[in-house]
Design a protein around this motif. Structure first.
Motif, mmCIF file in Angstrom:
data_model
loop_
_atom_site.group_PDB
_atom_site.id
_atom_site.type_symbol
_atom_site.label_atom_id
_atom_site.label_comp_id
_atom_site.label_asym_id
_atom_site.label_seq_id
_atom_site.Cartn_x
_atom_site.Cartn_y
_atom_site.Cartn_z
ATOM 1 N N SER A 110 -1.615 -0.131 -2.391
ATOM 2 C CA SER A 110 -2.687 0.858 -2.539
ATOM 3 C C SER A 110 -3.946 0.266 -3.169
ATOM 4 O O SER A 110 -5.068 0.638 -2.806
ATOM 5 C CB SER A 110 -2.196 2.050 -3.368
ATOM 6 N N SER A 111 -3.778 -0.671 -4.091
ATOM 7 C CA SER A 111 -4.946 -1.256 -4.755
ATOM 8 C C SER A 111 -5.729 -2.189 -3.832
ATOM 9 O O SER A 111 -6.878 -2.533 -4.110
ATOM 10 C CB SER A 111 -4.512 -2.027 -6.007
ATOM 11 N N LEU A 112 -5.096 -2.603 -2.726
ATOM 12 C CA LEU A 112 -5.764 -3.518 -1.795
ATOM 13 C C LEU A 112 -6.496 -2.788 -0.679
ATOM 14 O O LEU A 112 -7.323 -3.381 0.009
ATOM 15 C CB LEU A 112 -4.736 -4.470 -1.160
ATOM 16 N N SER A 113 -6.178 -1.520 -0.498
ATOM 17 C CA SER A 113 -6.678 -0.784 0.657
ATOM 18 C C SER A 113 -8.199 -0.807 0.766
ATOM 19 O O SER A 113 -8.761 -1.203 1.788
ATOM 20 C CB SER A 113 -6.180 0.662 0.607
ATOM 21 N N SER A 114 -8.893 -0.397 -0.290
ATOM 22 C CA SER A 114 -10.356 -0.341 -0.236
ATOM 23 C C SER A 114 -10.964 -1.734 -0.117
ATOM 24 O O SER A 114 -11.985 -1.926 0.546
ATOM 25 C CB SER A 114 -10.906 0.368 -1.479
#
Length: 200
Positions: free
Chosen positions: A91-95
């Motif tokens: 999730s922290s890599l998505s953006s």
């Protein structure tokens, strides 16, 4: 790389799911997801310490319950736990994979990086969980291509890739069925586990 904005650079990782490093914390068991940066020179990348890999998260091991073991609902539950946990890790890599991130490197210059996962490495059992196929004895045991078991040795044919989009389409088709029996029948055609891949 050609699809990135001008001046941007890919920051590419390989992720390893390593069950050999199973860890206990009280009654909870988990194993690490290890990331390696592909952009580094090979002699650094294959070294020890930080350059050799970094733990970015832990995947829980669901304790087996003899009452429910091997039942479709239990298998789906374990797969859902895996996908939700892995989704949390990513999730922290998505953006950063979509918009990129500016980072000051050792040359003291700001660089615009776009994060991507090049390879997700794991053993066959783990890859079955990732792709939701039901293992080596299923009718469709390959997690790379949609190949029926009785055609695995036939190299004369071409088969569709086992992509997340294809898998999601099959699962959505099953979810549209009116009854549980029809849903299970649709999933059974491809020996799929009924897990919503959108969580990952």
């Amino acid at each position: 790389q050609s699809q990135l904005p001008e001046g941007a650079k890919p920051l590419t990782f390989i992720l390893y799911a390593d069950k050999t490093k199973l860890s206990n914390a009280g009654t909870v068991k988990a194993y690490p997801i290890i990331a390696q940066l592909v952009n580094l020179p090979t002699d650094i990348w294959n070294g020890e310490g930080i350059s050799g890999g970094y733990i970015v998260g832990w995947l829980p091991v669901v304790k087996e319950d003899k009452e429910f073991a091997k039942k479709p609902g239990w298998v789906n539950f374990k797969n859902t736990v895996w996908h939700k946990a892995f989704s949390r890790i990513l999730s922290s890599l998505s953006s950063k994979s979509k918009m990129g991130q500016w980072f000051k490197c050792l040359d003291q210059l700001l660089h615009w990086f776009f994060l991507s996962i090049l390879i997700l490495s794991a053993d066959y059992e783990e890859q079955c969980v990732m792709s939701l196929v039901q293992g080596v004895w299923s009718l469709w045991p390959c997690h790379i291509f949609l190949v029926p078991q009785d055609s695995l040795l036939d190299a004369s044919k071409r088969y569709s890739l086992q992509t997340s989009n294809n898998s999601q389409a099959i699962i959505k088709l099953a979810q549209m069925k009116c009854t549980l029996e029809e849903k299970e029948k649709t999933l059974k055609e491809y020996e799929f586990c009924g897990v919503d891949l959108s969580v990952s």
